[in-house]
Design an enzyme around this catalytic site. Structure first.
Site, PDB file in Angstrom:
ATOM      1  N   TYR A 241      64.176 107.399  51.798  1.00 37.57           N
ATOM      2  CA  TYR A 241      62.851 106.812  51.991  1.00 37.57           C
ATOM      3  C   TYR A 241      62.230 107.339  53.292  1.00 37.57           C
ATOM      4  CZ  TYR A 241      64.577 103.386  48.536  1.00 37.57           C
ATOM      5  OH  TYR A 241      65.111 102.779  47.425  1.00 37.57           O
TER       6      TYR A 241
ATOM      7  N   HIS B 187      72.840 106.880  45.538  1.00 34.20           N
ATOM      8  CA  HIS B 187      71.462 106.670  45.069  1.00 34.20           C
ATOM      9  C   HIS B 187      71.283 106.962  43.569  1.00 34.20           C
ATOM     10  CE1 HIS B 187      67.251 106.318  47.061  1.00 34.20           C
ATOM     11  NE2 HIS B 187      67.232 105.810  45.864  1.00 34.20           N
TER      12      HIS B 187
END
Length: 281
Positions: free
Chosen positions: A57, A115
């Site tokens: 992010y 992830h």
């Protein structure tokens, strides 16, 4: 009196609130770090102590926002971060975790996730996770964007170790996991973390959600989140850039959806009747 947030029990017995705080799109410069950190602190004030972030992010920028938000409050927070699949070799996972810890300004992460699956064998990543756990750098590990077949393969490869959570895309508009993955996870005792629980804002203003919201004196966002709070073993992590919006989201915990509300939601957002590929954003 403030509503009590429903809780989800993680493998190992720790309980965390079923409504937490997401940080995807934080740290990208659209809002100041101070504003974004203030929104996370507003959530902590309400007991929304699960903060989810990732090295991906804003290339680590979101982790820096989280680091700012939790200064002086680290003990209150259940921190979740993620390693990118191309970093998920044995050495790469450890290096990625140490970089995340530095950005977060802490010496440990409660839950560290892969992830999504990549080219590195699960055994390598799990070995790194278990090393980090033994060193006290992470409390538990899990995965993200894993479908039921991925989970079964992981359990086989990771044995005797087990993931503590699977974070997937789940909201009223994307209910595919209800066909098999959700129930399987509940039986296995592996919580689901629902990312983009408002479908990146697309659910806001939906007429059926608005109609149900009027009955409960709330908005469409709270109804969408309340739906997820009816699901056992699910932790919703909406991202909000303002303290006011976080406080609005918290109100989802005060709603008790009726069987008629749920019928209307099923009508507007039909549950799956067949297996679908796992959706991702």
């Amino acid at each position: 009196m403030k509503a009590e947030l429903p809780a989800v029990t993680l493998p190992g017995g720790r309980q965390v609130p079923a409504l937490g705080l997401g940080t995807w799109h934080m740290g990208e410069g659209e809002a100041s770090m101070a504003e974004e950190a203030a929104s996370l602190r507003a959530g902590l004030d309400l007991g929304m102590t699960v903060i989810d972030t990732a090295e991906m992010y804003a290339d680590g920028g979101a982790e820096e926002v989280v680091g700012e938000a939790i200064k002086g409050r680290r003990d209150e927070v259940f921190l979740v971060s993620k390693v990118l699949p191309y970093n998920a070799s044995r050495a790469g996972t450890i290096a990625a975790c140490e970089a995340s810890l530095k950005r977060l300004g802490t010496d440990h992460i409660e839950l560290y996730l892969l992830h999504w699956r990549g080219r590195h064998p699960f055994s390598e990543t799990v070995e790194a996770f278990e090393t980090l756990k033994a060193e006290g750098k992470i409390g538990a590990w899990g995965v993200s964007n894993f479908d039921i077949s991925d989970m079964r393969e992981l359990l086989e490869d990771a044995e005797p170790h087990r993931p503590a959570a699977n974070q997937v895309l789940y909201n009223l508009a994307r209910r595919g996991i209800e066909f098999d993955l959700l129930r399987w996870s509940q039986v296995q005792g592996i919580p689901i973390m629902a990312y983009s629980p408002l479908d990146e804002g697309r659910l806001l203003g939906h007429p059926v959600l608005e109609e149900i919201g009027r009955i409960h004196n709330v908005g469409s966002a709270q109804v969408a989140l309340a739906f997820l709070l009816t699901k056992a073993g699910v932790i919703a992590i909406p991202k909000s850039g303002s303290p006011e919006r976080v406080r609005d989201n918290f109100r989802a915990s005060e709603i008790r959806l009726t069987s008629e509300d749920l019928r209307l939601l099923d009508e507007a957002f039909p549950p799956p009747t067949r297996k679908r590929p796992l959706e991702m954003i």
